[in-house]
Design an enzyme around this catalytic site. Structure first.
Site, short mmCIF file in Angstrom:
data_model
loop_
_atom_site.label_atom_id
_atom_site.label_comp_id
_atom_site.label_asym_id
_atom_site.label_seq_id
_atom_site.Cartn_x
_atom_site.Cartn_y
_atom_site.Cartn_z
N CYS A 155 0.83 -1.21 0.00
CA CYS A 155 0.00 0.00 0.00
C CYS A 155 0.87 1.26 0.00
CB CYS A 155 -0.97 -0.04 1.18
SG CYS A 155 -2.23 1.26 1.13
N GLN A 156 0.76 2.12 1.01
CA GLN A 156 1.57 3.33 1.08
C GLN A 156 3.05 2.99 1.00
OE1 GLN A 156 2.04 5.11 4.90
NE2 GLN A 156 2.20 7.21 4.12
#
Length: 370
Positions: A155-156
């Protein structure tokens, strides 16, 4: 004569009530007897091999035969705003264990729980020269005696890994991304309800005021935003469904593991969070070519290493268009996309993902000399 459309027999009502009472009684017993040790997350055996400022680097114990272990180590980079345990949530559904079974030598950056004094950390502190990620990469390179390692972004952490790899092509050999936000505007064309809602809310949020008030943005604030992306399911539906598994100790343990991870995450580092929202989410600078880290321009055309970009077809948090947009911007001639029919968290914990995610990564890395 009026006839009620649904025939409800007293005997059936009594039987269902008795069955429900029995299930609830068993469920209360299960809940009473479960301890925190029974709801273990992040349990795959590992050692802390490097640590600084509350940030830990784990090296996981090998599960494959020594002759089957790849020479290129892999560093998992989780998001800063979630606990690393999503990669190792339960023993039978663990990305880490699955990668180890593929013969991959796995490390992981545990970003930890920031203190108030940490609220001043910037993107440069994490991704810049001699930043936290760079220090980890340097340690692993020296520890293994290799010039380059592989990165695996979650994700991030995928956006962070992409940025770091672009700036450090001499240190990274392979880049694997999973449900990673790259183009924060790509979801806007023909998106379905709730898709990209997190991005929309982030773009409208007064992050400066949030950081001014809190310092580090509390995990509770982030959790509430996450649940608003699918409010009925995440606030009500899953708790109604839990009645069906109350008498199943193993299923109940897995449900509580997910809850423990969801509601036990770290606060978001104030300045880093503010800069990430400003430069990545609102400014979309990574794909526009205007992002700078420590005075160095991040040009995705200079990202030429092999890239495996994995996305979830049912992801409403990071819609697929936001992830696959990377292929249009990088300079790599060895770029591969792989779709899994699951959701944002399911890509790590779902049954289908256990069968395909790690084997795909392992095969891809072996074919590219890792």
């Amino acid at each position: 004569m009026f006839s009620f459309p649904i025939q409800i027999l007293p005997a059936d009502v009594a039987a269902e009530t008795a069955a429900l009472n029995e299930k609830l009684a068993k469920g209360i017993s299960n809940l009473t007897n479960l301890t925190d040790d029974d709801i273990d997350i992040g349990s795959t055996p590992k050692d802390v091999v490097f640590e600084q400022d509350g940030i830990k680097v784990y090296h996981y114990h090998a599960l494959a035969e020594p002759s089957q272990i790849m020479k290129t180590p892999l560093l998992i980079v989780p998001p800063l705003i979630n606990g690393y345990e999503v990669a190792d949530l339960q023993p039978d559904r663990s990305l880490v264990r699955n990668l180890l079974n593929q013969g991959i030598d796995v490390y992981l950056n545990d970003w930890g729980y920031p203190r108030q004094v940490d609220k001043y950390r910037t993107i440069d502190d994490y991704l810049g020269e001699n930043g936290y990620l760079d220090d980890t990469v340097e340690f692993i390179r020296k520890h293994h005696g290799v010039d380059k390692i592989a990165l695996f972004g979650i994700c991030q952490g995928g956006a962070m890994s992409t940025t770091y790899s672009t700036l450090n092509p001499d240190k990274i050999s392979h880049l694997v991304l999973t449900v990673s936000p790259i183009d924060f505007d790509a979801y806007k064309a023909n998106h379905k309800p709730h898709e990209g809602l997190m991005f929309t809310m982030g773009a409208d949020a007064d992050v400066d005021k949030m950081v001014a008030v809190h310092g580090n943005v509390p995990a509770t604030v982030l959790n509430e935003s996450f649940m608003m992306a699918s409010p009925f399911i995440l606030n009500y539906g899953k708790y109604a469904d839990v009645i069906d598994i109350l008498d199943d100790r193993a299923a109940l343990q897995n449900f509580l593991r997910m809850e423990k991870w969801l509601f036990g995450g770290p606060d978001a580092v104030g300045q880093m969070f503010k800069e990430f929202i400003r430069d990545f989410l609102k400014g979309n600078k990574l794909v526009k070519g205007t992002l700078e880290i420590g005075g160095r321009k991040v040009d995705l055309k200079e990202l030429t290493i092999p890239i495996l970009n994995i996305f979830a077809e049912k992801d409403h948090i990071v819609p697929p268009p936001c992830t696959v947009a990377l292929g249009k911007h990088v300079g790599s001639k060895d770029y591969t996309e792989f779709a899994i029919a699951t959701g944002h968290i399911g890509i790590y914990t779902g049954g289908l993902s256990q069968k395909v995610l790690a084997p795909t990564v392992g095969k891809w890395m072996r074919e590219r000399g890792a």
